[in-house]
Design a protein around this motif. Structure first.
Motif, short mmCIF file in Angstrom:
data_model
loop_
_atom_site.label_atom_id
_atom_site.label_comp_id
_atom_site.label_asym_id
_atom_site.label_seq_id
_atom_site.Cartn_x
_atom_site.Cartn_y
_atom_site.Cartn_z
N GLU A 14 1.13 -0.99 0.08
CA GLU A 14 0.07 -0.19 0.33
C GLU A 14 1.01 1.42 0.22
O GLU A 14 1.79 1.48 1.15
CB GLU A 14 -0.99 -0.24 1.41
N LEU A 15 0.82 2.17 -0.94
CA LEU A 15 1.53 3.44 -1.19
C LEU A 15 0.87 4.50 -0.81
O LEU A 15 -0.44 4.90 -1.49
CB LEU A 15 2.79 3.39 -2.72
N THR A 16 0.39 5.48 -0.49
CA THR A 16 0.33 6.70 0.61
C THR A 16 0.47 7.78 0.58
O THR A 16 1.83 7.59 1.20
CB THR A 16 -0.96 6.35 1.59
N ASP A 20 -5.50 12.23 6.54
CA ASP A 20 -6.61 12.91 7.72
C ASP A 20 -7.19 11.53 8.86
O ASP A 20 -7.91 10.62 8.20
CB ASP A 20 -7.56 13.87 6.98
N PRO A 21 -6.64 12.25 10.13
CA PRO A 21 -6.80 11.02 10.56
C PRO A 21 -8.07 10.81 11.10
O PRO A 21 -8.40 10.21 11.71
CB PRO A 21 -5.74 11.44 11.77
N THR A 22 -9.49 11.71 10.29
CA THR A 22 -10.52 12.04 10.54
C THR A 22 -11.41 11.44 9.33
O THR A 22 -12.48 10.48 9.87
CB THR A 22 -11.49 13.14 10.80
N GLU A 23 -10.98 10.67 8.87
CA GLU A 23 -11.25 9.80 7.57
C GLU A 23 -11.15 8.47 8.05
O GLU A 23 -12.16 7.33 7.14
CB GLU A 23 -10.51 10.68 6.37
N GLY A 24 -9.93 7.67 8.89
CA GLY A 24 -10.06 6.15 8.33
C GLY A 24 -9.86 5.40 7.29
O GLY A 24 -10.48 4.77 6.96
N SER A 25 -9.40 5.82 6.83
CA SER A 25 -8.68 5.50 5.67
C SER A 25 -8.24 3.69 5.16
O SER A 25 -7.48 3.58 6.46
CB SER A 25 -8.20 6.45 4.75
N GLU A 26 -8.24 2.77 4.56
CA GLU A 26 -7.82 1.93 4.67
C GLU A 26 -6.12 2.09 4.81
O GLU A 26 -5.72 0.65 5.03
CB GLU A 26 -7.67 1.39 2.89
N ALA A 27 -5.62 2.72 4.62
CA ALA A 27 -3.94 3.10 4.52
C ALA A 27 -3.18 3.24 6.50
O ALA A 27 -3.06 2.52 6.70
CB ALA A 27 -3.41 3.90 3.95
N GLN A 28 -4.51 3.99 6.56
CA GLN A 28 -4.70 4.23 7.97
C GLN A 28 -4.35 3.21 8.95
O GLN A 28 -4.29 2.88 9.12
CB GLN A 28 -5.35 5.83 8.30
N GLU A 32 -1.96 1.23 11.38
CA GLU A 32 -2.79 0.90 12.82
C GLU A 32 -2.93 0.10 13.35
O GLU A 32 -2.96 0.09 14.46
CB GLU A 32 -3.49 2.38 13.20
N SER A 33 -2.90 -0.88 12.49
CA SER A 33 -3.12 -2.37 12.87
C SER A 33 -2.87 -3.02 13.77
O SER A 33 -3.46 -3.39 14.95
CB SER A 33 -3.32 -3.18 12.47
N GLY A 34 -0.89 -2.79 14.66
CA GLY A 34 -0.48 -3.19 15.18
C GLY A 34 0.20 -4.86 14.95
O GLY A 34 0.48 -5.65 15.94
N ASP A 35 -0.33 -5.41 13.50
CA ASP A 35 -0.23 -6.02 13.24
C ASP A 35 1.34 -6.73 13.53
O ASP A 35 2.01 -5.54 12.91
CB ASP A 35 -0.70 -6.19 11.96
N ASP A 36 2.28 -7.56 13.52
CA ASP A 36 3.98 -7.53 13.27
C ASP A 36 4.31 -7.57 11.82
O ASP A 36 4.80 -7.91 11.58
CB ASP A 36 3.94 -8.72 14.45
N ARG A 37 2.63 -8.32 10.77
CA ARG A 37 3.28 -9.14 9.65
C ARG A 37 3.72 -7.54 8.45
O ARG A 37 3.55 -7.62 8.03
CB ARG A 37 2.48 -9.91 9.59
N VAL A 38 3.03 -6.42 9.31
CA VAL A 38 2.55 -4.97 8.51
C VAL A 38 4.08 -3.88 8.99
O VAL A 38 4.54 -4.00 9.92
CB VAL A 38 1.30 -4.19 8.54
N VAL A 40 5.63 -0.49 8.58
CA VAL A 40 5.69 1.19 8.00
C VAL A 40 6.96 1.49 7.98
O VAL A 40 7.74 1.43 9.09
CB VAL A 40 4.63 1.49 8.97
N ASP A 41 7.03 2.28 6.44
CA ASP A 41 8.16 2.89 6.58
C ASP A 41 7.18 3.63 6.68
O ASP A 41 6.76 4.19 5.53
CB ASP A 41 8.78 2.40 5.26
N THR A 42 7.85 5.21 6.87
CA THR A 42 8.17 6.51 7.25
C THR A 42 8.82 7.60 7.72
O THR A 42 10.05 6.87 8.45
CB THR A 42 6.51 6.52 8.21
#
Length: 60
Positions: A14-16, A20-28, A32-38, A40-42
């Motif tokens: 997923e590239l994004t 906007d923190p209020t939108e709840g987008s798929e990338a967000q 923020e899932s906390g899954d150890d398989r994800v 996040v490079d930021t």
């Protein structure tokens, strides 16, 4: 598609831009899932008080 990729033990990318923190987008939700398989490079932003200071405004 995500379900199919997971069933094949595949990978998903997923590239994004910033969301906007209020939108709840798929990338967000993914980031923020906390899954150890994800992974996040930021780059976290840094605050610059004086934009006329060229030394402080450039990233190293």
């Amino acid at each position: 598609m995500k379900r199919n990729v997971a069933g094949m033990d595949g990978r998903w990318l997923e590239l994004t831009n910033a969301w906007d923190p209020t939108e709840g987008s798929e990338a967000q939700v993914t980031a923020e899932s906390g899954d150890d398989r994800v992974h996040v490079d930021t780059i976290e932003p840094q605050r610059v008080e004086d934009l006329s200071n060229d030394e402080r405004c450039t990233r190293s």
